[in-house]
Design an enzyme around this catalytic site. Structure first.
Site, short mmCIF file in Angstrom:
data_model
loop_
_atom_site.label_atom_id
_atom_site.label_comp_id
_atom_site.label_asym_id
_atom_site.label_seq_id
_atom_site.Cartn_x
_atom_site.Cartn_y
_atom_site.Cartn_z
N LYS A 33 -1.01 45.63 4.51
CA LYS A 33 -0.45 43.84 4.23
C LYS A 33 0.60 43.89 5.88
CE LYS A 33 2.91 43.18 1.25
NZ LYS A 33 4.91 43.05 2.15
N THR A 34 1.33 44.70 5.74
CA THR A 34 2.43 44.64 6.87
C THR A 34 1.53 44.84 8.86
OG1 THR A 34 4.34 45.10 5.63
CG2 THR A 34 4.71 45.35 7.34
N ASP A 221 5.14 35.79 4.21
CA ASP A 221 4.76 37.42 3.40
C ASP A 221 5.42 37.39 1.88
OD1 ASP A 221 4.38 40.03 2.68
OD2 ASP A 221 5.99 41.31 3.77
N GLU A 222 5.05 37.69 1.35
CA GLU A 222 5.56 38.35 -0.15
C GLU A 222 5.30 36.37 -0.28
OE1 GLU A 222 5.43 40.73 -1.69
OE2 GLU A 222 6.86 42.25 -0.67
N GLN A 252 1.87 41.18 -8.26
CA GLN A 252 3.01 42.02 -7.71
C GLN A 252 4.77 41.01 -8.19
OE1 GLN A 252 3.50 44.93 -5.04
NE2 GLN A 252 1.49 44.17 -4.24
N ARG A 602 4.62 52.51 -7.19
CA ARG A 602 5.03 52.77 -6.20
C ARG A 602 4.80 53.80 -6.14
NH1 ARG A 602 5.81 48.97 -3.98
NH2 ARG A 602 4.14 48.26 -5.31
#
Length: 755
Positions: A33-34, A221-222, A252, A602
């Site tokens: 996504k970044t 974002d997020e 998330q 992770r």
């Protein structure tokens, strides 16, 4: 990083090219996504010729902000003019100009109060209302304050809606007094930043129009972590051009306890017109095995958009699950695994993360890694900026910028000691209230006989130095000015460098100056106010330095957004993970499952799950049931009876040495070793000295015998009391800390005397 459209997959490319209108991207963990966000920003500037100043990108952490800025500038230098910031930083930037309009009691030099300052004010107000020290009630007050500020209700409306809560009248009274106290100090808290900005836009359409017109394209974002106020701010700012691009993953969302609402993703689909939706499901981080595990778990949640992560990354490593007898065995297993992977398979310590649901689980892991000389850091614990010596320096700097900051004044007025005791401080405080001036302003005007001469005589030097520095702070380079503050207020002289604890404090202050220098070098033209703002907004994760070669011990919350080659998810037992309070709530249980999903994703290459049959926690030992998440993942009950070790390690024989044994140890030390020990003991880098002597990582354990005198790198001399050949462990009685059970294969020991 280069601007490379070919590096995007088809779904990312379609989302990037969907330029106008409302766009929702549901981006799974590790799905790039970044990369998508940064390529979209550069695409707008480079290909569509949008001015960088007309683009706003909002993130949730300073770490994410800095990463995004770096990537954009690397791809396109003019990208430096894009407004990329966290929600809090964005609001600070707006309020520095307009706070006086939304609340006339404030000026642009307002301070931002963090947890410590907030706690102090609440304590004072509780004392004022004759409330005995009660941390539970204090937490209740803080909850209602934050809950109110993160919603759209006024204080009065919130009070009315929550009349059924116990003690709500007293809580709201303290809430009002707290807000008045902040205003007196020209200070705001984190929740105020967004609430004040929301009120500014709501009540001043022209100011809102100024920003809404400026930002033609907004990226968030997020998005699953936005609360009600943040959602409204995004909605307001995008109201003019209506070009809003949000990226989120409800799977998330792990911060509902602090106001995050993943339902804002569903709300976005309903409230914005003609929303275009894209799913990013290809994962670039984890192996297929790990992703299959994550998908299997999260499909048990009902409140989610259906998606399934997939990966092209192959692995020969299965997920490993280990059931241990107790927390000591659990920590030993992990220490041994880390040691073996580093020694035999080329891993580095920084490749490992031990992830906890609760901070209270960390001690056994910390102790075992220390025993085996495995470098590690704990995150979510004591933070650098919470150290007293750092707070003292920052308080001086805050007082230079904001003369109304009474919290900062009270912290430093008698540091270093000036003879200003509680009586003198009360005199200053009373005069401050009487004249409606800050405590510093009273002191600065002491020549007008506002204070008794007995107090002013003690303040003369402080006032003289303060006035001198105040004249210089806007024209002196930042690093030089901070050094001047430390030098002229004689802060370092307050510590004795010959005392180890004081030396640590001096080194911490020096590290602070170094950090300020780095901040100044990286941010041309920054002011002292800018730096203090950055410190106020920093989070624990932002301090994580990936260049340091340490095993990370952290809560799952603390590592969201990070990745590691090897992850241990520990303490997988009912009442721990998932936590007990989730048992009677479907919503909370789904959040616990999302937290487990975040922990799993992770991991890049290796993933370990551990649980214990018994665990000592909160003052007593209990038999534990394995986590329901292990059952959902297909890892049922693993073992019967004893664990994989031959016996519970905590049952090993423990006894103190006799005087004759102490004499034996002393006689065993020859003069050469005494010299060696002394040179190491007083060497600041003595762990490295032991490495140089070849004391780390003994492999041949047959040479160890009961009665051997051994030297440990950190605990000094000890006598081997017993050896268990099955588990390859030994009970060693150390002179200073008593008996410790160590795995002989990896313990940093050297035999000093054989029996």
């Amino acid at each position: 990083m280069k601007f490379d459209i070919e590096s995007l997959n088809q779904e990312q490319l379609d989302a990037m090219n969907s330029v106008d209108g409302a766009v929702l991207v549901t981006a799974g963990a590790g799905s790039g996504k970044t990369r998508l966000l940064t390529h979209r920003i550069v695409h707008l500037i480079k290909d569509l010729h949008i001015s960088p100043e007309n683009i706003l990108a909002i993130t949730f952490t300073n770490k994410a902000t800095n990463e995004m800025k770096t990537r954009v500038i690397d791809m396109l230098p003019e990208g430096k003019d894009v407004w990329i910031s966290t929600f809090h930083s964005m609001c600070v930037r707006i309020l520095r100009t307009f706070i006086n309009i939304v609340d006339p009691r404030y000026n642009s030099n307002f301070s931002i109060y963090a947890e410590t300052e907030i706690s102090k004010i609440i304590n004072e107000l509780m004392l004022k209302h004759d409330i005995k020290k009660d941390e539970n009630f204090k937490r209740t007050i803080l909850f209602h304050m934050s809950n109110c500020k993160n919603g759209k209700d006024t204080l009065e409306q919130y009070h009315l809606k929550n009349e059924h809560y116990p003690n709500i009248n007293l809580i709201m009274t303290i809430f009002k007094e707290y807000q008045e106290k902040l205003a007196e100090n020209n200070a705001v808290d984190f929740d105020d930043l967004m609430r004040l900005t929301y009120n500014l836009f709501k009540n001043n359409p022209l100011i809102l129009e100024k920003y809404a017109k400026r930002f033609r394209y907004i990226l968030v974002d997020e998005f699953q972590d936005t609360n009600e106020i943040q959602y409204e701010l995004v909605k307001m700012l995008s109201g003019y051009h209506k070009n809003i691009f949000v990226v989120g993953d409800e799977d998330q969302c792990i911060y509902t306890w602090r106001g995050a609402n993943f339902e804002n993703i569903f709300r976005f689909k309903k409230e914005f017109q003609n929303v275009k939706i894209f799913k990013l499901e290809q994962n670039y981080r984890s192996s297929k095995v790990i992703l299959d595990c994550a998908n299997k778990l999260i499909k048990n949640n009902k409140q989610r958009i259906d998606k399934k992560l997939w990966s092209n990354i192959e692995t020969t490593y299965p997920i490993e699950r280990k059931e241990l007898y107790d927390e000591q065995e659990e920590a030993d297993f992990i220490a041994r695994t880390i040691h073996n992977l580093v020694q035999n398979q080329g891993f580095e310590y920084k490749d490992f993360a031990i992830l906890l649901r609760l901070n209270a689980l960390s001690l056994p892991f910390e102790e075992k890694l220390l025993l085996y000389n495995i470098p590690h850091k704990i995150y979510g614990g004591f933070k650098f900026f919470e150290r007293a010596e750092i707070k003292n320096v920052l308080a001086y700097l805050k007082l230079i910028v904001n003369q109304k900051d009474d919290q900062a004044f009270e912290r430093i007025i008698n540091f270093p000691k000036r003879g200003i005791g509680e009586v003198a401080l009360k005199t200053i405080k009373d005069k401050s209230k009487e004249l409606n001036q800050s405590m510093l302003e009273i002191c600065l005007n002491s020549e007008n006989h506002l204070l008794p001469s007995t107090i002013t005589s003690k303040l003369n030097n402080f006032i003289e130095v303060y006035k001198e520095l105040y004249k210089e702070y806007e024209i002196t380079p930042l690093e030089e000015f901070v050094n001047d503050v430390i030098k002229k207020f004689k802060i370092i002289e307050n510590y004795n460098s010959q005392i180890e604890t004081d030396l640590d404090k001096i080194l911490n202050i020096q590290q602070l100056v170094s950090a300020i220098s780095s901040f100044s070098n990286k941010n041309e033209g920054v002011t002292l106010s800018d730096y203090l703002q950055s410190v106020s907004l920093v989070s624990d994760i932002d301090a994580m330095d990936n260049s340091e070669n340490n095993v990370i011990i952290a809560t799952v919350h603390a590592v969201k957004g990070l990745e590691f080659r090897v992850v241990f998810v520990v303490g997988l037992e009912e009442k721990i993970f998932p936590i007990s309070r989730a048992f009677n709530s479907n919503e909370e249980m789904e959040e616990e499952r999302r937290l487990m999903y975040v922990a799993i994703t992770r991991a890049k290459e290796r993933l370990f799950f551990t649980n214990c049959k018994t665990r000592y926690l909160y003052g007593h030992r209990d038999y534990m049931l394995q986590s329901r998440f292990l059952n959902e993942l297909g890892y049922g009950k693993q073992t019967e009876g004893k664990s994989s070790y031959s016996q519970p390690l905590y049952n090993n024989f423990i006894s103190r040495k006799t005087n004759s044994q102490v004499d034996f140890v002393k006689k065993s030390l020859n003069s050469e070793f005494k010299k060696e020990e002394n040179s190491i003991k007083y060497n600041n880098n003595w762990a490295k000295s032991f490495n140089n002597l070849g004391l780390i990582g003994n492999k041949d354990i047959s040479k160890y015998c009961v009665g051997n005198v051994v030297l440990h790198t950190k605990f000094g001399m000890g006598i081997i009391k017993s050896i268990d050949n099955d588990s390859k462990t030994a009970d060693i009685d150390f002179d200073k800390i008593g008996v410790k059970t160590l795995m002989l294969e990896i313990a940093p020991l050297k035999i000093i005397k054989t029996n």
